[in-house]
Write a protein that holds these residues in place. Structure first.
Motif, PDB file in Angstrom:
ATOM      1  N   ARG A   1       0.804  -1.221   0.000  1.00  0.00           N
ATOM      2  CA  ARG A   1       0.000   0.000   0.000  1.00  0.00           C
ATOM      3  C   ARG A   1       0.837   1.271   0.000  1.00  0.00           C
ATOM      4  O   ARG A   1       0.485   2.245  -0.668  1.00  0.00           O
ATOM      5  CB  ARG A   1      -0.943  -0.015   1.203  1.00  0.00           C
ATOM      6  N   ALA A   2       1.905   1.272   0.777  1.00  0.00           N
ATOM      7  CA  ALA A   2       2.736   2.479   0.838  1.00  0.00           C
ATOM      8  C   ALA A   2       3.291   2.795  -0.545  1.00  0.00           C
ATOM      9  O   ALA A   2       3.259   3.948  -0.994  1.00  0.00           O
ATOM     10  CB  ALA A   2       3.865   2.284   1.839  1.00  0.00           C
ATOM     11  N   ASP A   3       3.787   1.795  -1.220  1.00  0.00           N
ATOM     12  CA  ASP A   3       4.336   1.992  -2.569  1.00  0.00           C
ATOM     13  C   ASP A   3       3.242   2.422  -3.541  1.00  0.00           C
ATOM     14  O   ASP A   3       3.453   3.292  -4.389  1.00  0.00           O
ATOM     15  CB  ASP A   3       4.979   0.689  -3.049  1.00  0.00           C
ATOM     16  N   PHE A   4       2.052   1.834  -3.388  1.00  0.00           N
ATOM     17  CA  PHE A   4       0.939   2.165  -4.265  1.00  0.00           C
ATOM     18  C   PHE A   4       0.528   3.628  -4.125  1.00  0.00           C
ATOM     19  O   PHE A   4       0.421   4.364  -5.118  1.00  0.00           O
ATOM     20  CB  PHE A   4      -0.252   1.248  -3.941  1.00  0.00           C
ATOM     21  N   PHE A   5       0.338   4.073  -2.870  1.00  0.00           N
ATOM     22  CA  PHE A   5      -0.102   5.456  -2.674  1.00  0.00           C
ATOM     23  C   PHE A   5       1.004   6.455  -3.007  1.00  0.00           C
ATOM     24  O   PHE A   5       0.740   7.559  -3.476  1.00  0.00           O
ATOM     25  CB  PHE A   5      -0.601   5.645  -1.235  1.00  0.00           C
ATOM     26  N   MET A   6       2.269   6.038  -2.778  1.00  0.00           N
ATOM     27  CA  MET A   6       3.371   6.913  -3.164  1.00  0.00           C
ATOM     28  C   MET A   6       3.427   7.058  -4.685  1.00  0.00           C
ATOM     29  O   MET A   6       3.652   8.165  -5.203  1.00  0.00           O
ATOM     30  CB  MET A   6       4.684   6.328  -2.653  1.00  0.00           C
ATOM     31  N   SER A   7       3.191   5.964  -5.400  1.00  0.00           N
ATOM     32  CA  SER A   7       3.187   6.009  -6.864  1.00  0.00           C
ATOM     33  C   SER A   7       2.064   6.899  -7.377  1.00  0.00           C
ATOM     34  O   SER A   7       2.243   7.684  -8.314  1.00  0.00           O
ATOM     35  CB  SER A   7       3.024   4.594  -7.435  1.00  0.00           C
ATOM     36  N   MET A   8       0.890   6.791  -6.743  1.00  0.00           N
ATOM     37  CA  MET A   8      -0.236   7.646  -7.138  1.00  0.00           C
ATOM     38  C   MET A   8       0.091   9.119  -6.911  1.00  0.00           C
ATOM     39  O   MET A   8      -0.210   9.984  -7.748  1.00  0.00           O
ATOM     40  CB  MET A   8      -1.494   7.275  -6.332  1.00  0.00           C
ATOM     41  N   LEU A   9       0.737   9.406  -5.778  1.00  0.00           N
ATOM     42  CA  LEU A   9       1.095  10.789  -5.461  1.00  0.00           C
ATOM     43  C   LEU A   9       2.105  11.338  -6.475  1.00  0.00           C
ATOM     44  O   LEU A   9       1.984  12.482  -6.934  1.00  0.00           O
ATOM     45  CB  LEU A   9       1.674  10.867  -4.044  1.00  0.00           C
ATOM     46  N   ILE A  10       3.073  10.504  -6.827  1.00  0.00           N
ATOM     47  CA  ILE A  10       4.078  10.937  -7.812  1.00  0.00           C
ATOM     48  C   ILE A  10       3.420  11.213  -9.161  1.00  0.00           C
ATOM     49  O   ILE A  10       3.710  12.205  -9.829  1.00  0.00           O
ATOM     50  CB  ILE A  10       5.178   9.862  -7.941  1.00  0.00           C
ATOM     51  N   MET A  11       2.495  10.308  -9.549  1.00  0.00           N
ATOM     52  CA  MET A  11       1.760  10.510 -10.805  1.00  0.00           C
ATOM     53  C   MET A  11       1.010  11.842 -10.772  1.00  0.00           C
ATOM     54  O   MET A  11       1.008  12.608 -11.741  1.00  0.00           O
ATOM     55  CB  MET A  11       0.754   9.377 -11.022  1.00  0.00           C
ATOM     56  N   LEU A  12       0.386  12.126  -9.627  1.00  0.00           N
ATOM     57  CA  LEU A  12      -0.382  13.360  -9.473  1.00  0.00           C
ATOM     58  C   LEU A  12       0.520  14.583  -9.593  1.00  0.00           C
ATOM     59  O   LEU A  12       0.216  15.536 -10.323  1.00  0.00           O
ATOM     60  CB  LEU A  12      -1.086  13.350  -8.109  1.00  0.00           C
TER      61      LEU A  12
END
Length: 260
Positions: free
Chosen positions: A23-34
């Protein structure tokens, strides 16, 4: 149709569950995409705050165009644009053959197995920017909303067409992820008002390459000041979809298995 929707939702659910395992990697990836997608709007805000402008466009009108562009990209990226990396990766490691033996069309299976959950960050960014920009502008009429919805549907259609062409190239141009950079370079023009470019460039991005319809054309319809060549852009978008479907079928015939 219901069966296909059920299969697609199951594929999306599986992809999301896989990413949520970390989850941490997933939400970090989403934030970077944003954050990456917000780069151009932030530059636009800085330009206006320093007294410069896009001639004839106030800041929120320019941001609305970029919001429409990012909204279209935010829908395309997670839900069907994954066919690009999915096809390139599968052709490279030899698992594309597995899609060929499925009882469903290859294109459908490439979309189902290409759901990209972390790209939902782009969708969040697109919705946010679109909502903020629209809230600072006069409310569109019902007719303007209807025009926008039709043109935005074509925006998604063009994104799908670009995805098909890039995925098709990935069948014969094995392992080359530079295709994303080519796509990004071409479509960047769609984040700006088409009217700020010279007439020849406007013609190219409206009537030759369907780029203006990714942002400028639907946004200007919503603003009640339709772009010149809107009808032409509609025709080009439809032809582009037909061309991309034909290109996919043509390249699929050229596929040569590497085993695996």
């Amino acid at each position: 149709m219901r069966n296909n929707i059920r299969i697609y939702l199951q594929g999306a659910k599986t992809a999301l569950a896989t990413r949520m395992a970390y989850r941490a990697d997933f939400f970090m990836s989403m934030l970077i995409m944003l954050l990456v997608e917000m780069t151009v709007p932030m530059i636009t805000i800085l330009i206006y705050q320093n007294g410069a402008t896009f001639p004839g466009w106030d800041m929120y009108e320019a941001l609305l165009i970029q919001g429409v562009f990012l909204l279209g990209k935010g829908i395309a990226a997670p839900f069907f644009f994954g066919i690009v990396w999915n096809t390139i990766e599968r052709v490279q490691n030899g698992t594309f053959d597995l899609l060929l033996i499925k009882p469903k069309p290859v294109l459908f299976m490439a979309i189902v197995t290409g759901f990209d959950a972390e790209d939902l960050g782009k969708l969040v960014g697109g919705i946010t920017l679109f909502t903020i920009a629209l809230s600072r502008l006069p409310a569109p009429s019902l007719g303007e909303w209807l025009q926008f919805l039709v043109l935005f549907l074509l925006t998604l259609t063009v994104h799908f067409g670009y995805g098909l062409i890039l995925a098709s190239l990935g069948i014969v141009w094995i392992g080359n992820y530079r295709l994303y950079e080519i796509f990004g370079s071409i479509t960047t023009f769609g984040m700006y008002p088409a009217a700020i470019f010279s007439k020849p460039v406007q013609t190219v991005i409206t009537l030759l390459l369907p780029v203006a319809i990714l942002g400028s054309v639907p946004a200007t319809a919503l603003l009640g000041r339709p772009s010149a060549g809107t009808l032409g852009a509609v025709g080009v978008a439809i032809l582009f979809l037909l061309f991309s479907l034909g290109f996919w079928r043509w390249m699929l015939k050229k596929y040569t298995s590497v085993g695996g």
